[in-house]
Design a protein around this motif. Structure first.
Motif, short mmCIF file in Angstrom:
data_model
loop_
_atom_site.label_atom_id
_atom_site.label_comp_id
_atom_site.label_asym_id
_atom_site.label_seq_id
_atom_site.Cartn_x
_atom_site.Cartn_y
_atom_site.Cartn_z
N MET A 225 20.03 -26.45 11.98
CA MET A 225 18.62 -26.39 11.62
C MET A 225 18.39 -26.04 10.15
SD MET A 225 16.69 -27.52 13.94
CE MET A 225 15.12 -27.03 13.23
N LEU A 226 19.29 -25.27 9.56
CA LEU A 226 19.13 -24.97 8.14
C LEU A 226 19.15 -26.25 7.30
CD1 LEU A 226 21.36 -21.78 7.67
CD2 LEU A 226 18.87 -21.91 7.54
N VAL A 227 19.97 -27.19 7.74
CA VAL A 227 20.03 -28.49 7.05
C VAL A 227 18.82 -29.34 7.42
CG1 VAL A 227 21.34 -30.62 6.78
CG2 VAL A 227 22.54 -28.43 6.95
N HIS A 228 18.50 -29.40 8.70
CA HIS A 228 17.41 -30.26 9.16
C HIS A 228 16.05 -29.80 8.65
CE1 HIS A 228 20.07 -31.66 12.77
NE2 HIS A 228 20.36 -32.27 11.64
N ASN A 229 15.87 -28.51 8.45
CA ASN A 229 14.58 -28.02 7.95
C ASN A 229 14.31 -28.47 6.52
OD1 ASN A 229 13.58 -26.76 10.23
ND2 ASN A 229 14.56 -24.81 9.79
N LYS A 230 15.36 -28.87 5.81
CA LYS A 230 15.16 -29.38 4.46
C LYS A 230 14.44 -30.73 4.48
CE LYS A 230 19.16 -26.97 2.51
NZ LYS A 230 20.49 -27.10 1.86
N LEU A 231 14.38 -31.36 5.65
CA LEU A 231 13.68 -32.64 5.78
C LEU A 231 12.17 -32.45 5.77
CD1 LEU A 231 15.89 -34.18 8.62
CD2 LEU A 231 15.98 -34.73 6.18
N VAL A 232 11.70 -31.22 6.04
CA VAL A 232 10.26 -30.97 6.10
C VAL A 232 9.81 -29.93 5.07
CG1 VAL A 232 10.12 -31.60 8.52
CG2 VAL A 232 10.51 -29.22 7.92
N ASP A 233 10.73 -29.34 4.37
CA ASP A 233 10.41 -28.31 3.39
C ASP A 233 11.18 -28.60 2.11
OD1 ASP A 233 9.46 -26.04 2.17
OD2 ASP A 233 10.90 -24.68 3.14
N PRO A 234 10.47 -28.95 1.02
CA PRO A 234 9.02 -28.85 0.88
C PRO A 234 8.29 -30.06 1.44
CG PRO A 234 9.98 -29.65 -1.15
CD PRO A 234 11.13 -29.37 -0.23
N LEU A 235 6.98 -29.89 1.63
CA LEU A 235 6.13 -31.00 2.02
C LEU A 235 5.84 -31.83 0.78
CD1 LEU A 235 3.44 -29.56 4.47
CD2 LEU A 235 5.17 -31.28 4.97
N TYR A 236 6.01 -33.14 0.89
CA TYR A 236 5.72 -34.01 -0.23
C TYR A 236 4.22 -34.17 -0.40
CZ TYR A 236 10.65 -35.26 0.06
OH TYR A 236 12.01 -35.21 0.10
N SER A 237 3.80 -34.41 -1.63
CA SER A 237 2.39 -34.59 -1.95
C SER A 237 2.12 -36.03 -2.36
CB SER A 237 1.99 -33.64 -3.09
OG SER A 237 0.77 -34.03 -3.68
N ILE A 238 1.04 -36.60 -1.85
CA ILE A 238 0.66 -37.96 -2.22
C ILE A 238 0.37 -38.03 -3.72
CG2 ILE A 238 -1.09 -39.75 -1.93
CD1 ILE A 238 -1.35 -38.90 0.97
N LYS A 239 -0.32 -37.00 -4.24
CA LYS A 239 -0.67 -37.00 -5.66
C LYS A 239 0.59 -36.96 -6.52
CE LYS A 239 -5.24 -34.89 -5.18
NZ LYS A 239 -6.10 -33.71 -5.51
N GLU A 240 1.57 -36.14 -6.10
CA GLU A 240 2.82 -36.06 -6.86
C GLU A 240 3.56 -37.39 -6.80
OE1 GLU A 240 4.97 -32.80 -5.26
OE2 GLU A 240 3.63 -31.28 -6.11
N LYS A 241 3.52 -38.04 -5.65
CA LYS A 241 4.19 -39.33 -5.49
C LYS A 241 3.56 -40.37 -6.42
CE LYS A 241 7.02 -42.15 -3.24
NZ LYS A 241 8.48 -42.02 -3.26
N GLU A 242 2.21 -40.37 -6.47
CA GLU A 242 1.51 -41.31 -7.33
C GLU A 242 1.80 -41.02 -8.80
OE1 GLU A 242 -2.51 -40.85 -6.08
OE2 GLU A 242 -2.32 -42.29 -4.42
#
Length: 255
Positions: A225-242
């Protein structure tokens, strides 16, 4: 294959929601890349228990999506086989399914691919098993005569073609199905087991759903889970992606 084990239903739902959010932002879908499965035959779109109503009331009306960017099988189409074929064609035209999200029944069916379904099946009309009809009776005041007995559904083969599959399994009543999906072999009698062979499957479950699994299986996946939680943390931002896209599109200045 990943097995994500959270303490309870709420935590499992939150983890899945965060993961889906990140994947959507990463993928940056376009207007022709939204597909939802659904709509049992015999129910008009505005019926309160149709999948069309369910998806709109519980999801679509809460997000910024245009109606034309949603694709739901029409269980009242004049030609149901043509409707299913057209749905498959739309998926292909959109470049395939990036992330399929679905749940299962206590008998291990995914979508409406009931026990005994072909593991290479495509979108089609499917007769519902009595267990599924009984499970859905609660949406029709317990009256079995009102519950649809047929449904349109994507096939196991259709789902297997997705680049990634997320399957949500919660509750003790689905523990045996999770056991069949994780610890036993692939079987058309437990269609969820097919996703052992998918290169990118994410099972998300709560503690109750693991009651039939071996202790060492649960401990192994919890240890990841320590590895798998990296898939959701941090949460990506649409504004940052743009902003990233904007920066990458700018050409360096030169004389």
């Amino acid at each position: 294959m990943k097995l994500i084990i959270l303490d309870n239903y709420s935590q499992a739902s939150e983890w899945a929601a965060k993961y889906i959010r990140n994947r959507i932002i990463q993928f940056n879908p376009g207007p022709d890349k939204y597909f939802t499965l659904g709509l049992p035959t015999g129910l008009p779109r505005d019926h309160p228990e149709s999948y069309h109503s369910f998806m709109w009331n519980n999801f679509f009306k809460h997000i910024d999506i245009h109606p034309e960017n949603t694709h739901i099988l029409d269980g009242n189409a004049a030609d149901l086989e043509a409707e299913c074929e057209a749905f498959e064609e739309k998926i292909t035209a959109a470049g395939g399914i990036e992330l399929f999200v679905g749940g299962i029944g206590p008998d291990g069916h995914i979508a409406f691919n009931e026990p005994g379904s072909s593991l290479v099946s495509r979108t089609r009309v499917k007769t519902l098993a009595m267990d599924t009809i009984l499970a859905n009776a609660r949406f029709f005041d317990g009256d079995l005569t009102k519950v649809p007995t047929m449904a349109l559904t994507v096939g196991v083969g259709t789902i297997m073609d997705a680049r990634e599959v997320m399957i949500l399994i919660t509750g003790a009543h689905k523990a045996f199905a999770l056991y069949k999906a994780i610890e036993e072999g692939v079987s058309h009698m437990w269609t969820v087991s097919a996703f052992q062979q998918h290169p990118r499957t994410v099972f998300v479950c709560d503690e109750d759903a693991t009651l039939e699994l071996k202790v060492k299986t649960v401990k192994y996946f919890k240890g990841l889970m320590l590895v798998h939680n990296k898939l959701v943390d941090p949460l990506y931002s649409i504004k940052e992606k743009e902003a990233e896209k904007s920066q990458s599109s700018k050409k360096p200045y030169s004389d």
